[in-house]
Write a protein that holds these residues in place. Structure first.
Motif, PDB file in Angstrom:
ATOM      1  N   HIS A  38       0.262  14.757  14.020  1.00 39.41           N
ATOM      2  CA  HIS A  38       0.555  13.400  14.486  1.00 39.41           C
ATOM      3  C   HIS A  38      -0.689  12.690  14.998  1.00 39.41           C
ATOM      4  N   ALA A  39      -1.620  13.433  15.590  1.00 39.01           N
ATOM      5  CA  ALA A  39      -2.854  12.804  16.059  1.00 39.01           C
ATOM      6  C   ALA A  39      -3.708  12.330  14.887  1.00 39.01           C
ATOM      7  N   THR A  40      -3.761  13.126  13.810  1.00 37.46           N
ATOM      8  CA  THR A  40      -4.524  12.670  12.638  1.00 37.46           C
ATOM      9  C   THR A  40      -3.867  11.445  12.010  1.00 37.46           C
ATOM     10  N   ALA A  41      -2.545  11.437  11.966  1.00 36.26           N
ATOM     11  CA  ALA A  41      -1.839  10.275  11.422  1.00 36.26           C
ATOM     12  C   ALA A  41      -2.061   9.048  12.309  1.00 36.26           C
ATOM     13  N   GLY A  42      -2.056   9.256  13.619  1.00 34.85           N
ATOM     14  CA  GLY A  42      -2.318   8.149  14.542  1.00 34.85           C
ATOM     15  C   GLY A  42      -3.720   7.602  14.377  1.00 34.85           C
ATOM     16  N   ALA A  43      -4.693   8.494  14.196  1.00 37.34           N
ATOM     17  CA  ALA A  43      -6.070   8.050  13.980  1.00 37.34           C
ATOM     18  C   ALA A  43      -6.178   7.243  12.693  1.00 37.34           C
ATOM     19  N   LEU A  44      -5.442   7.667  11.658  1.00 35.55           N
ATOM     20  CA  LEU A  44      -5.441   6.930  10.393  1.00 35.55           C
ATOM     21  C   LEU A  44      -4.870   5.524  10.588  1.00 35.55           C
ATOM     22  N   VAL A  45      -3.752   5.439  11.270  1.00 29.30           N
ATOM     23  CA  VAL A  45      -3.113   4.134  11.491  1.00 29.30           C
ATOM     24  C   VAL A  45      -4.004   3.228  12.341  1.00 29.30           C
ATOM     25  N   PHE A  46      -4.544   3.777  13.445  1.00 27.29           N
ATOM     26  CA  PHE A  46      -5.431   2.961  14.282  1.00 27.29           C
ATOM     27  C   PHE A  46      -6.682   2.555  13.520  1.00 27.29           C
ATOM     28  N   GLY A  47      -7.172   3.421  12.652  1.00 27.23           N
ATOM     29  CA  GLY A  47      -8.348   3.081  11.848  1.00 27.23           C
ATOM     30  C   GLY A  47      -8.070   1.951  10.870  1.00 27.23           C
ATOM     31  N   ILE A  48      -6.895   1.958  10.274  1.00 29.97           N
ATOM     32  CA  ILE A  48      -6.534   0.879   9.346  1.00 29.97           C
ATOM     33  C   ILE A  48      -6.410  -0.446  10.092  1.00 29.97           C
ATOM     34  N   VAL A  49      -5.763  -0.411  11.253  1.00 25.96           N
ATOM     35  CA  VAL A  49      -5.644  -1.634  12.067  1.00 25.96           C
ATOM     36  C   VAL A  49      -7.027  -2.100  12.496  1.00 25.96           C
ATOM     37  N   LEU A  50      -7.874  -1.177  12.890  1.00 20.42           N
ATOM     38  CA  LEU A  50      -9.232  -1.519  13.303  1.00 20.42           C
ATOM     39  C   LEU A  50     -10.029  -2.133  12.160  1.00 20.42           C
ATOM     40  N   ALA A  51      -9.894  -1.574  10.966  1.00 19.04           N
ATOM     41  CA  ALA A  51     -10.585  -2.136   9.796  1.00 19.04           C
ATOM     42  C   ALA A  51     -10.109  -3.561   9.515  1.00 19.04           C
ATOM     43  N   ALA A  52      -8.807  -3.792   9.673  1.00 13.50           N
ATOM     44  CA  ALA A  52      -8.278  -5.145   9.466  1.00 13.50           C
ATOM     45  C   ALA A  52      -8.838  -6.114  10.502  1.00 13.50           C
ATOM     46  N   LEU A  53      -8.914  -5.681  11.759  1.00  9.22           N
ATOM     47  CA  LEU A  53      -9.445  -6.556  12.810  1.00  9.22           C
ATOM     48  C   LEU A  53     -10.923  -6.854  12.590  1.00  9.22           C
ATOM     49  N   VAL A  54     -11.670  -5.854  12.172  1.00 10.57           N
ATOM     50  CA  VAL A  54     -13.099  -6.062  11.913  1.00 10.57           C
ATOM     51  C   VAL A  54     -13.283  -6.989  10.706  1.00 10.57           C
ATOM     52  N   SER A  55     -12.411  -6.877   9.709  1.00  8.32           N
ATOM     53  CA  SER A  55     -12.497  -7.740   8.528  1.00  8.32           C
ATOM     54  C   SER A  55     -12.213  -9.191   8.888  1.00  8.32           C
ATOM     55  N   ILE A  56     -11.322  -9.409   9.818  1.00  9.70           N
ATOM     56  CA  ILE A  56     -11.015 -10.771  10.262  1.00  9.70           C
ATOM     57  C   ILE A  56     -12.210 -11.360  11.006  1.00  9.70           C
ATOM     58  N   GLY A  57     -12.841 -10.530  11.845  1.00  6.23           N
ATOM     59  CA  GLY A  57     -13.912 -11.023  12.709  1.00  6.23           C
ATOM     60  C   GLY A  57     -15.273 -11.152  12.056  1.00  6.23           C
ATOM     61  N   GLY A  58     -15.491 -10.552  10.920  1.00  7.08           N
ATOM     62  CA  GLY A  58     -16.825 -10.616  10.326  1.00  7.08           C
ATOM     63  C   GLY A  58     -16.871  -9.967   8.965  1.00  7.08           C
ATOM     64  N   ASP A  59     -18.045  -9.474   8.629  1.00  7.21           N
ATOM     65  CA  ASP A  59     -18.280  -8.863   7.322  1.00  7.21           C
ATOM     66  C   ASP A  59     -18.474  -7.357   7.495  1.00  7.21           C
ATOM     67  N   PRO A  60     -17.420  -6.560   7.268  1.00  7.38           N
ATOM     68  CA  PRO A  60     -17.527  -5.111   7.477  1.00  7.38           C
ATOM     69  C   PRO A  60     -18.223  -4.405   6.311  1.00  7.38           C
ATOM     70  N   ASN A  61     -18.615  -3.191   6.541  1.00  5.42           N
ATOM     71  CA  ASN A  61     -19.196  -2.338   5.509  1.00  5.42           C
ATOM     72  C   ASN A  61     -18.029  -1.695   4.750  1.00  5.42           C
TER      73      ASN A  61
END
Length: 111
Positions: A38-61
């Motif tokens: 469950h912790a790995t799944a949570g990290a995956l979900v938080f990472g996807i949300v984080l990638a979306a937030l970074v994409s909104i705010g700028g130009d991610p790698n």
């Protein structure tokens, strides 16, 4: 937006730390618990949300995010396979879990 991104980075790192910590706690007996999967799944979900937030705010790698996504999916799949197999988890699966977790963290820090 900066606070939200920081919050998700913290949650993402906590999930990876819990996943690695539960693996270390179970390393001698090779008896995985639900927390690791469950912790790995949570990290995956938080990472996807984080990638979306970074994409909104700028130009991610995008290459870095794609590689981290694939490595996180591998870690999640291995953790759930280990949870399902229990103590009969094959060695490549069992040792692939911390390898994928540490690889994901190294990619995040050094790439």
């Amino acid at each position: 937006m900066s606070f939200l991104i920081s919050l998700f980075v913290v949650l993402h790192m906590i999930c990876w730390a819990v996943a690695l910590g539960t693996w270390v706690a179970a390393a001698r007996t090779r008896q995985p618990n639900k927390g690791m999967a469950h912790a790995t799944a949570g990290a995956l979900v938080f990472g996807i949300v984080l990638a979306a937030l970074v994409s909104i705010g700028g130009d991610p790698n995008h290459m870095k995010l794609g590689i981290k996504l694939v490595v996180a999916l591998v870690a999640v799949a291995l953790a759930f396979v280990a949870h399902k197999k229990g103590t009969e988890t094959p060695s490549p699966v069992w040792f692939g879990i911390p390898t994928a977790i540490i690889a994901n963290i190294v990619i995040a820090v050094f790439v």
